[in-house]
Design an enzyme around this catalytic site. Structure first.
Site: not given
Ligand code: NOJ
Length: 571
Positions: A110, A212, A269, A342-343
């Site tokens: 990541d 990310d 992302e 994970h989000d």
């Molecule tokens: C996206 C990530 O998937 C998330 O978990 C994170 O809190 C934010 N970006 C900030 O890095």
């Protein structure tokens, strides 16, 4: 260095290894704890490679494992080239990469380069000396007569501006938490440091990166106020910092200086990219091989924003969004398909609205729906055994910074404590961060005896990997079968490279086909009512036993999913 070879095609589509992978996402803190300290680690992942091999995945994406104060569980990096001690050592990572390779699996890491941790050496130097060259690695600005430079609200709540101690009227900028200061991509020296770091990792033999929050790296340079959108008088930072004009220069350079120089995979992302711009992102000369499209993942929250802004979505809405997404991706390049990460909350809890079907039937129906879409499937840990959301009764049970912020924002907007807790339970990022349920024991086999760092969901007696590996009808076995069908059956070329086409059906049904040497149809009843589907086909997969081997008229049970080979297609 990448060598130029003649492009190979299947069904007229350029082939690539990364199109054929099945990716498994690991949240290392919650996957497997090898040293019994309550926290998952790299050796824990290595110990579970046989399980992953048995499942059939070909690539692992491991969420950040770099040195970090762990305010955002590793998305706050203090040293990009060292390993967080609670996860292990660089030798452990090297061992994992080698062991995975031996089993035919690749490792993707990541990459978090929109921001670092405030504990990164660069930021510490920037704070210590306002004349230091590192000052310009971050974004420092003077306030306005005692107030922050503008009214932007950070993604994790409050102003994006944090006062600098011992410097009057001086602030630094953070899109996310105040311990995640944004890196200043306007500075070419900073950009070069980042490229060197990326190339160092790629030279080390990792397969590539998930990148990310990459659409946030360009900020509107006027730093002007935005219209307030809440009773805190602030407005979302996204308006001025997400996918803003000028970002194309940074992304093209990033691609040119790093990914393009290697035989690697890059998955962006990239929230906030309109479909009209997908060509720039994933077209033949795109910045990335593929991106995650969030248009339907965030179906339950208006524009994917604050969690109290809930929607009342219907299966028909999901179908429309999914089809639109697939068509946009197909017209431009390649997508990274996912149900969970994970989000996000657990998909069973989010998309299956009848609780009676938040079980193996529901998990298999959702698996079928997403897995055969055109693109590379990403499975999030625990999805393959049908893990679900938890219900917590106290805010103190949450770890996720965003959950705590969303709770307070809900109260600020006039909701009761119960309502606020309800929103957080439903949407909390902690829902998918609970320890993986390996077995039915008190620690779910995550740790041996230690108390896991985060409370378990609590249903490991019913939902755990040990049981499922041994049961033919389990969600785990169904995922195995799906992987087998996509990657190793006679229909492989169609299921990987075939065209996507939506199929008309009753509003409660989501149906599409993949067209190649044959037509493969995917039909999912997303309701708790029986439905009909007309069309002659041979059954390849179903989540209900006793489904006929072929038929012309299909009687669908609640949440039934079918994968059919259409019988009247001849090329
Ligand atoms: C996206 C990530 O998937 C998330 O978990 C994170 O809190 C934010 N970006 C900030 O890095």
């Amino acid at each position: 260095m990448k060598t130029m070879t003649k492009e190979k095609t299947i069904l007229g589509q350029p082939t690539a290894d990364w199109k054929e992978e099945v990716v498994y996402q690991i949240y290392p803190k919650s996957f497997s704890d090898s040293n019994n300290d309550g926290i998952g680690d790299l050796k824990g992942i290595t110990a579970k490679l046989d399980y992953l091999k048995e499942l059939g995945v070909t690539m692992l994406w491991i969420c950040p494992i770099f040195t970090s104060p762990m305010v955002d569980n590793g998305y706050d990096i203090a040293d990009y080239q060292a390993i967080q001690p609670e996860f292990g050592t660089m030798a452990d990572l090297e061992e994992l990469i080698a062991a995975a390779k031996e089993k035919g699996m690749k490792i993707m890491l990541d990459l978090v380069v929109n921001h670092s941790s405030d504990e990164h050496e660069w930021f510490q130097k920037a704070l210590a000396d306002s004349q230091s060259p590192y000052r310009d690695y971050y974004i420092f600005k003077k306030g306005q007569a005692g107030n922050p430079p503008n009214n932007w609200r950070s993604i994790f709540g409050g102003s994006v501006w944090e006062p600098v101690a011992n410097e009057a009227d001086m602030y630094y900028f953070h899109t996310f938490d105040k311990k995640q200061p944004d890196l200043n991509w306007e500075n070419p020296a900073l950009r070069q440091e980042i490229y060197q770091m990326i190339n160092w990792w790629l030279d080390k033999g990792i397969a590539g990166f998930r990148i990310d929050s990459i659409t946030f790296i360009k900020k509107d340079q006027d730093y002007g106020d935005v219209p307030p959108d809440g009773s805190d008088g602030l407005g979302s930072v996204k308006v001025k910092t997400r996918n803003r004009p000028g970002i194309e220069k940074f992304l093209a350079e990033l691609n040119q200086e790093t990914f393009r120089q290697h035989d690697c995979v890059s998955v962006g992302e990239a929230p906030g990219v309109p479909y009209e711009q997908f060509d720039q992102y994933i077209g033949p000369d795109g910045y990335f091989n593929m991106i995650f499209d969030f248009h339907y993942a965030d179906i339950d929250v208006e524009n994917g924003s604050e969690w109290f802004r809930q929607t009342k979505w219907q299966p028909q809405d999901l179908k429309e969004l999914m089809v639109k997404s697939q068509e946009a991706i197909q017209a431009n390049g390649w997508g990274a398909n996912f149900l969970e990460n994970h989000d996000q909350p657990r998909s069973l809890s989010k998309y299956i609205t009848d609780k009676n079907y938040q079980n193996a039937i529901g998990a298999k129906a959702l698996g079928t729906l997403f897995f055969f879409l055109r693109g590379t499937p990403f499975i999030y840990q625990g999805q393959e055994i049908g893990m679900k959301n938890f219900q917590r009764t106290s805010l103190a049970d949450f770890n996720d910074v965003s959950s705590i912020d969303n709770y307070h924002r809900s109260i600020q907007e006039g909701y009761t404590k119960e309502q606020a807790l309800g929103f957080v339970n439903q949407r909390s990022r902690d829902n998918t961060r609970t320890p993986f349920q390996w077995d039915a024991s008190a620690t779910a086999g995550f740790s041996q005896t230690a108390t896991p760092w985060m409370k378990l969901v609590g249903d490991q007696q019913e939902v755990n990997a040990a049981d499922q590996v041994n049961h033919e009808q389990s969600v785990f076995h169904y995922y195995q079968q799906m992987i087998q069908l996509r990657n190793h059956s006679d229909y492989r070329n169609t299921l990987i490279y075939g065209q996507f086409q939506s199929l008309g059906a009753d509003p409660a049904i989501i149906a599409y086909e993949r067209i190649g040497q044959e037509r493969i149809q995917v039909i999912v009843n997303l309701s708790n009512q029986p439905q009909h589907f007309d069309g002659a086909g041979e059954l390849l997969l179903s989540n209900y036993p006793d489904t006929p081997a072929s038929s012309e008229q299909w009687q669908l049970q609640p949440y039934q999913a079918l994968v059919l080979r259409k019988e009247d297609h001849h090329e």
